[in-house]
Scaffold this motif. Sequence first.
Motif, PDB file in Angstrom:
ATOM      1  N   ASP A  18     -19.902  20.851 -11.262  1.00  0.00           N
ATOM      2  CA  ASP A  18     -18.508  21.252 -11.040  1.00  0.00           C
ATOM      3  C   ASP A  18     -18.207  22.552 -11.771  1.00  0.00           C
ATOM      4  O   ASP A  18     -19.001  23.025 -12.583  1.00  0.00           O
ATOM      5  N   ALA A  19     -17.039  23.114 -11.471  1.00  0.00           N
ATOM      6  CA  ALA A  19     -16.633  24.411 -12.033  1.00  0.00           C
ATOM      7  C   ALA A  19     -16.436  24.351 -13.543  1.00  0.00           C
ATOM      8  O   ALA A  19     -16.764  25.305 -14.251  1.00  0.00           O
ATOM      9  N   ILE A  44     -21.382  25.707  -3.226  1.00  0.00           N
ATOM     10  CA  ILE A  44     -22.678  25.609  -2.571  1.00  0.00           C
ATOM     11  C   ILE A  44     -22.965  24.148  -2.247  1.00  0.00           C
ATOM     12  O   ILE A  44     -22.434  23.236  -2.887  1.00  0.00           O
ATOM     13  N   ARG A  45     -23.777  23.944  -1.266  1.00  0.00           N
ATOM     14  CA  ARG A  45     -24.178  22.589  -0.894  1.00  0.00           C
ATOM     15  C   ARG A  45     -25.681  22.489  -1.081  1.00  0.00           C
ATOM     16  O   ARG A  45     -26.432  23.293  -0.511  1.00  0.00           O
ATOM     17  N   SER A  46     -26.096  21.514  -1.852  1.00  0.00           N
ATOM     18  CA  SER A  46     -27.515  21.310  -2.112  1.00  0.00           C
ATOM     19  C   SER A  46     -27.999  20.057  -1.407  1.00  0.00           C
ATOM     20  O   SER A  46     -27.312  19.037  -1.389  1.00  0.00           O
ATOM     21  N   ARG A  56     -27.295  14.807  -1.117  1.00  0.00           N
ATOM     22  CA  ARG A  56     -26.476  15.972  -0.766  1.00  0.00           C
ATOM     23  C   ARG A  56     -25.366  16.066  -1.800  1.00  0.00           C
ATOM     24  O   ARG A  56     -24.689  15.085  -2.067  1.00  0.00           O
ATOM     25  N   SER A  57     -25.188  17.266  -2.336  1.00  0.00           N
ATOM     26  CA  SER A  57     -24.186  17.451  -3.379  1.00  0.00           C
ATOM     27  C   SER A  57     -23.457  18.771  -3.203  1.00  0.00           C
ATOM     28  O   SER A  57     -24.069  19.777  -2.830  1.00  0.00           O
ATOM     29  N   GLN A  58     -22.180  18.775  -3.507  1.00  0.00           N
ATOM     30  CA  GLN A  58     -21.426  20.021  -3.673  1.00  0.00           C
ATOM     31  C   GLN A  58     -21.662  20.447  -5.121  1.00  0.00           C
ATOM     32  O   GLN A  58     -21.475  19.653  -6.041  1.00  0.00           O
ATOM     33  N   GLU A  59     -22.101  21.682  -5.301  1.00  0.00           N
ATOM     34  CA  GLU A  59     -22.427  22.153  -6.639  1.00  0.00           C
ATOM     35  C   GLU A  59     -21.900  23.572  -6.854  1.00  0.00           C
ATOM     36  O   GLU A  59     -21.386  24.202  -5.934  1.00  0.00           O
ATOM     37  N   VAL A  60     -22.076  24.033  -8.076  1.00  0.00           N
ATOM     38  CA  VAL A  60     -21.742  25.398  -8.466  1.00  0.00           C
ATOM     39  C   VAL A  60     -23.043  26.035  -8.951  1.00  0.00           C
ATOM     40  O   VAL A  60     -23.759  25.448  -9.773  1.00  0.00           O
TER      41      VAL A  60
END
Length: 113
Positions: A18-19, A44-46, A56-60
């Motif tokens: 996260d941010a 970004i999506r990993s 699958r993750s939303q990441e920074v």
Amino acid sequence: MPTATDPRVRLVLSTCPDAQTADALATALVDERLAACVNVLPGIRSVYRWQGAIERSQEVLLLIKTTAARQDELIARLKTLHPYELPEALAVEAVGGLAAYLGWVDEQTRDDD
């Protein structure tokens, strides 16, 4: 001063959950002179395999600018500060760039203590 083809500058990539975590890591690394600059790229999506499953993750993404001399210490500190069990820490050698910028990275990461 580094030249435009100086291999001493490194770009270290690392993802964060996260941010808030990304900002804390970026601030610590710059404050401790392990990095000259950290770009924080949200959204970004990993997609990766972890413990046998596709995740699958939303990441920074962090783009961390450092030097070869500080790379190992930076990665060790990143591992200590990072919340992931296995944080990404991938160092890429800069094979070129603006000589003045490469010099600035070198200057900002000097451990003058």
